[in-house]
Design a protein around this motif. Structure first.
Motif, short mmCIF file in Angstrom:
data_model
loop_
_atom_site.label_atom_id
_atom_site.label_comp_id
_atom_site.label_asym_id
_atom_site.label_seq_id
_atom_site.Cartn_x
_atom_site.Cartn_y
_atom_site.Cartn_z
N ILE A 1 49.09 -72.28 40.86
CA ILE A 1 48.83 -71.34 39.54
C ILE A 1 49.23 -72.61 38.49
CG2 ILE A 1 50.32 -69.20 39.76
CD1 ILE A 1 53.60 -70.54 39.56
N TYR A 2 48.88 -72.77 37.30
CA TYR A 2 48.69 -73.72 36.45
C TYR A 2 49.87 -74.02 35.31
CZ TYR A 2 47.22 -77.57 33.25
OH TYR A 2 46.85 -78.74 32.44
N ALA A 3 49.54 -72.84 34.11
CA ALA A 3 50.76 -72.62 33.58
C ALA A 3 51.26 -71.52 33.59
CB ALA A 3 49.54 -72.21 32.22
N VAL A 4 52.09 -71.36 33.51
CA VAL A 4 53.40 -70.50 34.32
C VAL A 4 54.06 -69.92 32.90
CG1 VAL A 4 53.45 -70.74 36.05
CG2 VAL A 4 55.01 -72.07 34.38
N GLY A 5 54.80 -68.42 33.17
CA GLY A 5 56.01 -68.22 32.23
C GLY A 5 55.21 -67.85 30.66
N ARG A 6 56.11 -67.40 30.15
CA ARG A 6 55.86 -66.43 28.85
C ARG A 6 55.12 -67.53 27.44
NH1 ARG A 6 62.27 -64.51 26.77
NH2 ARG A 6 60.18 -63.35 25.78
N TYR A 7 55.40 -69.04 27.83
CA TYR A 7 55.59 -69.74 26.93
C TYR A 7 53.96 -70.60 27.29
CZ TYR A 7 59.89 -68.52 24.15
OH TYR A 7 60.07 -67.43 24.05
N GLN A 8 53.77 -70.63 28.73
CA GLN A 8 52.36 -71.12 29.31
C GLN A 8 52.19 -72.19 29.52
OE1 GLN A 8 49.67 -69.50 30.97
NE2 GLN A 8 51.50 -68.54 30.87
N PHE A 9 53.66 -72.66 30.30
CA PHE A 9 54.57 -74.37 30.36
C PHE A 9 53.40 -74.39 31.36
CE2 PHE A 9 58.12 -72.14 29.43
CZ PHE A 9 58.72 -73.20 28.50
N ILE A 10 52.98 -75.66 31.22
CA ILE A 10 51.73 -76.11 32.09
C ILE A 10 52.26 -77.15 33.19
CG2 ILE A 10 49.37 -76.32 30.63
CD1 ILE A 10 49.80 -78.88 29.80
#
Length: 130
Positions: free
Chosen positions: A14-23
């Motif tokens: 995966i790349y961007a994760v979570g509610r804030y789309q952390f890279i």
């Protein structure tokens, strides 16, 4: 999943994760600058702590605005758009529009309203009503 497990998955799955789309680089920075531990669960509350670390240490103009250290909301909005590609930078475009498929869909006005509400709540909670 734990924070460590999420970071490991960012290496290959995966790349961007979570509610804030952390890279990956941003997540590593946020963990290093917060009190979040690698074995903490990647819960919404932990993600909020990580986001707070970003605005306080990676984009300090946002944190300074929210604390009432300055009133330059345009500067805070610019920094917000530089951190999150989904936020409009200026003139209806995002800072990262068309880079890797990014496109802003949160207007500057919407971001302005959110920052105003957060600042008011934060300063009220600190007993420093604006």
């Amino acid at each position: 999943y734990t924070v460590s497990q999420v970071m490991q998955m960012q290496d290959w799955m995966i790349y961007a994760v979570g509610r804030y789309q952390f890279i990956p680089s941003t997540l590593r920075f946020a963990v290093a600058m917060s009190d979040v531990n690698m074995d903490d669960k990647f819960t919404p509350e932990v993600q909020d702590k990580l986001m707070a670390a970003l605005i306080m240490y990676k984009r300090p103009a946002i944190g300074a605005y929210l604390r009432g250290d300055h009133d330059y909301i345009g500067w805070a909005l610019d920094e917000l758009a530089k951190e999150w590609a989904s936020v409009e930078y200026r003139s209806g475009r995002g800072f990262y529009d068309h880079v890797g498929g990014n496109r802003a869909h949160i207007s500057r006005k919407q971001a302005w309203e959110v920052l105003q509400n957060i600042k008011k709540t934060w300063l009220t909670d600190l007993g420093r009503v604006p």
